[in-house]
Design a protein around this motif. Structure first.
Motif, PDB file in Angstrom:
ATOM      1  N   LYS A  11       0.703  -1.130   0.156  1.00  0.00           N
ATOM      2  CA  LYS A  11      -0.102   0.144  -0.049  1.00  0.00           C
ATOM      3  C   LYS A  11       0.926   1.292   0.042  1.00  0.00           C
ATOM      4  O   LYS A  11       0.337   2.380  -0.526  1.00  0.00           O
ATOM      5  N   VAL A  12       2.070   1.240   0.450  1.00  0.00           N
ATOM      6  CA  VAL A  12       2.843   2.499   0.402  1.00  0.00           C
ATOM      7  C   VAL A  12       4.010   2.062  -0.347  1.00  0.00           C
ATOM      8  O   VAL A  12       4.801   1.228  -0.339  1.00  0.00           O
ATOM      9  N   THR A  13       4.269   2.952  -1.259  1.00  0.00           N
ATOM     10  CA  THR A  13       5.199   3.158  -2.310  1.00  0.00           C
ATOM     11  C   THR A  13       6.270   4.287  -2.297  1.00  0.00           C
ATOM     12  O   THR A  13       5.888   5.298  -1.897  1.00  0.00           O
ATOM     13  N   PHE A  14       7.451   4.122  -2.706  1.00  0.00           N
ATOM     14  CA  PHE A  14       8.161   5.540  -2.735  1.00  0.00           C
ATOM     15  C   PHE A  14       9.028   5.645  -3.982  1.00  0.00           C
ATOM     16  O   PHE A  14       9.258   4.605  -4.784  1.00  0.00           O
ATOM     17  N   SER A  15       9.119   6.812  -4.432  1.00  0.00           N
ATOM     18  CA  SER A  15       9.938   7.008  -5.771  1.00  0.00           C
ATOM     19  C   SER A  15      10.598   8.236  -5.627  1.00  0.00           C
ATOM     20  O   SER A  15       9.982   9.216  -4.950  1.00  0.00           O
ATOM     21  N   GLN A  16      11.699   8.433  -6.189  1.00  0.00           N
ATOM     22  CA  GLN A  16      12.540   9.608  -6.231  1.00  0.00           C
ATOM     23  C   GLN A  16      12.651  10.391  -7.523  1.00  0.00           C
ATOM     24  O   GLN A  16      12.838   9.770  -8.792  1.00  0.00           O
ATOM     25  N   GLN A  17      12.547  11.680  -7.631  1.00  0.00           N
ATOM     26  CA  GLN A  17      12.706  12.621  -8.572  1.00  0.00           C
ATOM     27  C   GLN A  17      13.856  13.414  -8.714  1.00  0.00           C
ATOM     28  O   GLN A  17      14.182  13.957  -7.634  1.00  0.00           O
TER      29      GLN A  17
END
Length: 227
Positions: free
Chosen positions: A90-96
């Motif tokens: 349910k919890v996801t991470f991404s970096q820009q």
């Protein structure tokens, strides 16, 4: 026939006629009294029946009203929005990357009903003892964010990493708790997201995390990395 006998016979006939008249009068009186009695009994019976019917109707109304109140209470209980809870899917991470570099935390409500998020996610990278501080509000004080996430909807929080200090180094994992209403409470958790297993490369340093918002753009603006 002599005059004497004639008088005796006339007197007898008169007495017989008088007796018959009295008997008929008594019979009529009794009949009238009986009819009155029957009418009185019937009226009393109808009155009792009407009273019972009225009482039964009132009782039914009370039951209906009581049942309606109970149903309303049950309806209110069923409409109470539960707290959201984290999980590794349910919890996801991404970096820009770039001048406005930041890490986005995305929560998905995978259930078929609404749920509530409070304030901000509590994030501990690489098993840190303390979670990242909050970007919004003053230390020890929350601004009272309460976000209702619709069924199958999303919520977002952002960590700015647009300076050397905030970007820091690459992290291996993060432990996630969901905050409660107060600064020291949590609703559910924790769960640990392993970046290596998910093949994610996130660099996080001395940064802070925004509160939950319903749009990623809103979270970026709160973090100072949106336009």
């Amino acid at each position: 026939m002599t005059a004497r006998r004639s008088r005796h016979r006339s007197a007898a006939y008169a007495a017989l006629a008088l007796g018959l008249a009295g008997s008929l009068a008594l019979t009529g009186c009794n009949s009238h009294s009986s009819k009155k009695s029957k009418k009185s009994k019937k009226s009393s019976s109808l009155s009792k029946s009407s009273s019972k019917s009225s009482s039964s109707s009132k009782s039914k109304k009370r039951k209906i009203i009581g049942g309606g109140a109970a149903a309303a209470g049950a309806g209110a209980a069923s409409r109470r929005v539960p707290d959201c809870f984290p999980s590794t899917y349910k919890v996801t991470f991404s970096q820009q990357s770039g001048p406005d570099s930041h890490v986005t935390v995305k929560f998905k409500n995978t259930t078929g009903r609404d749920c509530t998020l409070y304030n901000a996610p509590l994030l501990r990278f690489n098993n840190a003892k303390s979670p990242l501080p909050l970007l919004q509000g003053t230390p020890g004080h929350l601004d009272g964010t309460r976000l209702t996430v619709p069924a199958h909807g999303y919520a977002y929080a952002v960590l700015p990493t647009n300076t050397a200090a905030t970007k820091g180094t690459e992290q291996k994992s993060v432990t996630v708790d969901f905050m409660g209403v107060s600064a020291s409470s949590v609703t559910h958790g924790p769960v640990t997201v392993n970046f290596a297993e998910k093949r994610l490369h996130l660099s996080v340093g001395r940064t802070k995390v925004t509160n939950w918002t319903s749009s990623v753009h809103g979270a970026q603006l709160a973090a100072g990395v949106g336009k």
